[in-house]
Write an enzyme that holds these catalytic residues in place. Structure first.
Site, PDB file in Angstrom:
ATOM      1  CG  HIS A  53      -9.775   2.593   3.047  1.00 52.30           C
ATOM      2  ND1 HIS A  53      -8.924   3.538   4.306  1.00 52.30           N
ATOM      3  CD2 HIS A  53      -8.895   3.241   2.030  1.00 52.30           C
ATOM      4  CE1 HIS A  53      -8.796   4.184   4.182  1.00 52.30           C
ATOM      5  NE2 HIS A  53      -8.245   3.954   3.553  1.00 52.30           N
ATOM      6  CE  LYS A 100     -11.440  13.249   2.334  1.00 48.16           C
ATOM      7  NZ  LYS A 100     -11.194  12.991   0.687  1.00 48.16           N
ATOM      8  CG  HIS A 104      -3.304   6.011   7.638  1.00 49.88           C
ATOM      9  ND1 HIS A 104      -1.909   5.737   7.923  1.00 49.88           N
ATOM     10  CD2 HIS A 104      -3.639   5.144   6.717  1.00 49.88           C
ATOM     11  CE1 HIS A 104      -1.451   5.298   7.004  1.00 49.88           C
ATOM     12  NE2 HIS A 104      -2.730   5.185   5.964  1.00 49.88           N
ATOM     13  CG  HIS A 106      -7.349  -1.328  11.360  1.00 47.71           C
ATOM     14  ND1 HIS A 106      -8.110  -2.442  10.805  1.00 47.71           N
ATOM     15  CD2 HIS A 106      -7.983  -1.252  12.417  1.00 47.71           C
ATOM     16  CE1 HIS A 106      -9.420  -2.861  11.390  1.00 47.71           C
ATOM     17  NE2 HIS A 106      -8.729  -2.211  12.293  1.00 47.71           N
ATOM     18  CD  GLN A 324       2.168   7.337   2.525  1.00 48.09           C
ATOM     19  OE1 GLN A 324       1.333   8.152   2.808  1.00 48.09           O
ATOM     20  NE2 GLN A 324       1.523   5.958   1.634  1.00 48.09           N
TER      21      GLN A 324
END
Length: 750
Positions: A53, A100, A104, A106, A324
Site C-alpha cells: 500500500h 486525488k 480504503h 479492506h 486519524q
C-alpha cells in the site's frame, strides 16, 4: 546500552519480520542497508513503509510510464504532480485546484462505517497538506450483488460512513458511482476523491529543511486504533479465516478534522510553516521518513513527546499507529510561538517532537535510548521494486470469442419494452437516492451540479463564476474483456461526462483496483490498463497528476473485476452556463451525437437480460471524444443546448429514461434499429436536446467540430414512446426505478 547498540551486538536474534508482512529477501535487504539487524522500532517502520500500500513495490515499474506524459494541461500547467500528496493544476484567474482519489477497501470490509469514514478523512488531509481548502468529495463504490448477505452487511455502514464524515466536515458529496457485481462479494471497493482550491501562491510542498527547524505533531492524540492499519491490511490477500492481516481499523473524528482543517489553513495564511505532511497510511513512520527524505538533512525525534491516548503503547506501536486527524509540520524556531498560538486558538493540541539536523539519518529516541537510526530515503522511497511476471491469461481468447452477437434479441415491441424496463430498473442503473440522500450535496452553497447528473460541478469564484467539473467512472466488465481498452473506456466516459456539462477536461487522477499482483493474470490486466491509460492521456493531451493502486482485492482465488477508476477534472468559465441532463420543455429536438455501432458485448443489456459477459468491448475513438467535448464546451457558452446526457451504461434507453425522470417531461423517438439504437454502448456519444428555434444552429456547430449527429425524436407528453414498438408511462417506470434498492435494503431513515 541503547537499542541500536543492542541490535549491533545481537545480530542473530530472531525477529518477527514475516509476521509483519516482510519477505525474507526484504528483511535481508534491511540488514544490508543498516549494516546490522534492525531494532524492533526500525523493523516496524520498514514493514509498514515497504508494504504494498505504501511502497507501490509491485506497481511502480508500470506507473513510471505516467511520468513520461506531458505535464501541460489543455489550459495551462501542472503545478504539482505524481509523487506529491495530491496533483495541483492551474485553472486560470490565479486559481489552482488539487484533486486525488484513493482506496480504503479492506478496512471498509472489516469495519464498514469507520473504514469508509476514515477513507474520506485521509483523502481530505492529502488535499489540505497542499495548502488547499477542501471543497467537495466523491465516492466511487463497488459491492457484491444487491441482494447478497455480504452487501446488506457492508453497504449501509459504508454509505453511512462516507456520509457521516463528509457531512460533519461540511463538504458536499457531488458524485461517484455505486456498482454491484459478484466479484466484489467479500471485497467491496471504497474509493474516495477530494477536490480542493487554492491560489497559486498558496501551494505548499512537504519537506523538512533548515537545520534547527522544529518538527511539530498536531491534531488528535495517537492511539492503538489502526496499528498497521491500511498499510498492512491492504497489502496482502484477504483471507476470511486468517486474523494475521486484520489489525484494528482506524477510528475517525470528523469534528477534530474540521478543527484541523481550519487550523492548518490559518497556519498556511500566517506563513509560519515550511511544510506540512498528513499522517495517513503508516502514520508517524511515513510522516517522519518522507519529510526527512524530501529535505536536505536529517531529523531527530523524541518519541516520548508524542501525545498518546494509550500510555501502554510501545515505540513500535506508536510508529505504526494510523490514528486519524493528525498532521506534522516543519516550523522555524522564530515562528514556533505563533504556530502554537494558532493551534491553541483552534483547540488543536500541538507538541514539538523533534528537529531538523545536519546529519543524514532519521534518529528517533524513546526513554533516552535510540530506537531508530536509519537513512530516511531507504524507508520512504528506496523500498523494494518488483517486476512481477505477467502473461495474457489462457482464458482471455475464449472470453473474447464469446461475444454478445449470439444472444437472443427481442422479437416484438412488447419484449423490447420489457427489456428496457429490466435494464433501467436493474441495480446498477436504478435510482441511487438511497445512497445519495444520506449525503449533503449542497452544503457551502457552491454546488452547481451533483448526483444524478453526469458530473459534479462546483463554483470556485463567486464573482466570476469560474468552476470545475469532476467525474469518476469505470466499467469493470469492459476491463475484464480487454483491460487496455477497458481502462481507456473508463477514461473516455469520465472525460465525456465532464465535457457534456460544458466543462473542458484538464487532468486525470486514478484509483487502480486489482486482485493479487502475485497472480500473472492480474499483473497482465494491470500492465495493460496502465498502458491503455498512458496512451489515451497522450492522445488527449492531459496529464495524470496522481492517484492510488490497490492490490490484493480478491476473496480466496477470485479476484475482483479489474477496476481502474478514472477521475477527470475540467474547468468551466461560468457555471451558470452548465448543461443539465433532464428534459425541461415540450417540443424540443432530441439528437444523438456520435456513431452508434452494433456493440453489445459487456453491455448492461447483455448482463441484465442474459447474465452474459464475453466478447470485445466497444471501440475507443479518442479523437471523437475530444471533438464531442469541444463541441459541448462551445455549446454551453452559446446556450444552444437545453439538456445533454452521455451515452454509456444502458445506452440510449437509460439516457432517455433518466432525462424524463428529472422533470416528468416525456419523449417520443423514431429509431432506425430500435433495439440496437436503445442498447448499444458505443463510446464517444451523447444525447442532446435543442429547442425548436435553435436546431439548425446546433447542427452547424456540430458540423464545425466534425461530430456526427442524428435527429431521433421530440420531447413532450408523459410517456416514453418508441415509434412502432412500445410506450411506457414515465411515472410508472420512474416508480419501478426508484424502488429497486429500497426494496432490498429498506427505506433509508435519515
Amino acid at each position: 546500552m541503547d537499542t541500536v547498540a543492542v541490535a549491533e551486538a545481537t545480530p542473530d536474534k530472531p525477529q518477527p519480520w514475516s509476521e509483519l508482512g516482510l519477505r525474507e529477501e526484504e528483511y535481508d535487504s534491511i540488514r544490508e542497508i543498516l549494516g546490522r539487524r534492525p531494532t524492533g522500532a526500525e523493523l516496524a517502520m520498514y514493514s509498514v513503509m515497504w508494504s504494498e500500500h505504501c511502497s507501490y513495490k509491485s506497481s511502480k515499474v508500470h506507473l513510471k510510464k505516467f511520468g513520461d506524459l506531458p505535464q501541460e494541461t489543455p489550459l495551462g500547467k501542472t503545478l504539482a504532480g505524481i509523487g506529491e500528496n495530491a496533483g495541483v493544476i492551474d485553472i486560470g484567474q490565479g486559481y489552482a485546484v488539487t484533486f486525488k482519489v484513493e482506496s480504503h477497501n479492506h478496512p471498509s470490509y472489516v469495519e464498514p462505517y469507520q473504514g469508509a469514514a476514515t477513507g474520506v478523512g485521509g483523502i481530505v488531509r492529502d488535499i489540505l497538506a497542499m495548502g488547499a481548502r477542501p471543497i467537495a468529495v466523491m465516492d466511487p463504490l463497488r459491492f457484491g450483488p444487491l441482494d447478497a448477505l455480504d452487501t446488506r452487511r457492508v453497504m449501509p455502514g459504508i454509505v453511512a460512513g462516507v456520509g457521516g464524515y463528509g457531512n460533519c466536515l461540511g463538504l458536499p458529496n457531488i458524485g461517484g458511482e455505486v456498482v454491484f457485481d459478484d466479484t466484489y462479494v467479500g471485497n467491496p471497493l471504497v474509493n474516495a476523491l477530494c477536490v480542493g482550491v487554492l491560489r497559486h501562491e498558496d501551494l505548499h510542498l512537504a519537506f523538512a529543511s533548515g537545520v534547527g527547524n522544529k518538527v511539530v505533531l498536531y491534531g488528535a492524540r495517537t492511539g492503538g486504533d489502526g496499528i498497521g492499519g491500511v498499510s498492512v491490511l491492504a497489502s496482502e490477500t484477504f483471507d476470511a479465516d486468517g486474523p494475521a492481516k486484520r489489525p484494528s481499523v482506524q477510528v475517525g473524528d470528523p469534528f477534530m478534522e474540521k478543527l484541523l482543517i481550519e487550523c492548518t489553513l490559518e497556519l498556511f495564511r500566517a506563513q509560519v510553516v515550511n511544510g506540512i505532511q498528513d499522517l495517513g497510511g503508516a502514520g508517524l513512520s511515513c510522516a517522519t521518513s518522507e519529510l526527512a527524505s524530501a529535505g536536505d538533512g536529517g531529523m531527530h525525534v523524541e518519541l516520548d513527546t508524542v501525545p498518546l491516548r494509550d500510555s501502554t503503547l510501545s515505540p513500535e506501536e506508536i510508529l505504526m499507529s494510523e490514528s486519524q486527524e493528525r498532521m506534522m509540520a516543519v516550523v522555524e524556531p522564530h515562528h514556533l510561538d505563533a504556530f502554537m498560538a494558532i493551534c491553541a486558538k483552534w483547540d488543536v493540541e500541538a507538541v514539538v517532537v523533534g528537529e531538523v539536523t545536519d546529519g543524514d539519518n532519521l534518529v528517533i529516541d524513546w526513554h533516552g535510548q535510540t530506537v531508530v537510526d536509519v537513512p530516511p530515503r531507504s524507508v520512504a522511497h528506496d523500498g523494494p521494486t518488483y517486476d512481477r511476471p505477467y502473461a495474457r491469461p489462457e482464458w482471455q481468447d475464449a472470453l473474447q470469442a464469446d461475444g454478445a452477437e449470439q444472444l437472443a434479441r427481442p422479437a416484438s415491441g412488447d419484449e423490447l419494452r420489457d427489456q428496457v424496463v429490466a435494464v433501467v430498473t436493474s441495480p446498477n442503473l436504478a435510482d441511487k437516492s438511497w445512497v445519495t440522500d444520506q449525503y449533503d450535496r449542497y452544503v457551502q452553497g457552491n454546488t452547481v451540479l451533483a448526483q444524478p447528473e453526469d458530473a459534479g460541478v462546483i463554483r470556485i469564484d463567486d464573482e466570476t463564476n469560474l468552476g470545475v467539473a469532476v467525474s469518476t467512472d469505470c466499467n469493470g466488465r469492459f476491463a475484464k474483456l480487454d483491460p487496455y481498452v477497458g481502462a481507456q473506456l473508463a477514461l473516455a466516459e469520465s472525460y465525456r461526462n465532464v465535457g457534456v456539462t460544458g466543462a473542458l477536461p484538464l487532468a486525470v487522477t486514478d484509483c487502480l483496483n486489482f486482485g493479487s499482483p502475485e497472480n500473472p493474470d492480474v499483473m497482465w490486466q494491470f500492465e495493460q490498463a496502465t498502458h491503455g491509460l498512458k496512451d489515451a492521456c497522450e492522445v488527449l493531451g492531459i496529464p495524470v497528476t496522481g492517484g492510488n493502486v490497490s492490490f490484493y482485492n480478491q476473496t480466496g482465488e477470485t479476484p475482483i473485476l479489474p477496476t481502474p477508476v478514472v477521475g477527470i477534472l475540467g474547468v468551466i468559465d461560468d457555471v451558470r452556463t452548465r448543461i443539465t441532463q433532464g428534459f425541461v420543455a415540450e417540443g424540443s429536438h432530441v439528437l444523438v451525437l456520435g456513431e452508434t455501432r452494433d456493440e453489445l458485448s459487456g453491455s448492461s443489456w447483455a448482463d441484465v437480460v442474459h447474465g452474459h459477459l464475453g466478447g470485445r468491448p466497444p471501440i475507443v475513438d479518442l479523437e471523437a471524444e475530444r471533438a464531442l467535448a469541444n463541441l459541448m464546451v462551445e455549446a454551453a457558452k452559446t446556450g444552444v443546448v437545453e439538456a445533454a446526457h452521455d451515452l454509456s451504461d444502458g445506452g440510449l434507453a437509460v439516457a432517455l429514461a433518466e432525462a424524463t425522470f428529472r422533470h416528468g417531461v416525456g419523449v417520443t423517438v423514431d429509431l432506425d434499429d430500435p433495439f440496437l439504437d436503445l442498447f448499444s454502448e458505443s463510446a464517444a456519444r451523447a444525447m442532446v436536446v435543442v429547442a425548436e428555434g435553435r436546431h439548425d444552429e446546433f447542427v452547424s456547430l456540430a458540423e464545425k467540430h466534425g461530430v456526427e449527429l442524428a435527429s431521433v425524436g421530440r420531447t413532450g407528453g408523459d410517456v416514453i414512446e418508441v415509434a412502432g414498438q412500445f410506450s411506457v408511462p414515465v411515472a410508472e417506470l420512474k416508480a419501478a426505478w426508484q424502488a429497486t434498492i429500497p426494496a432490498v435494503l429498506g427505506a433509508h431513515v435519515a
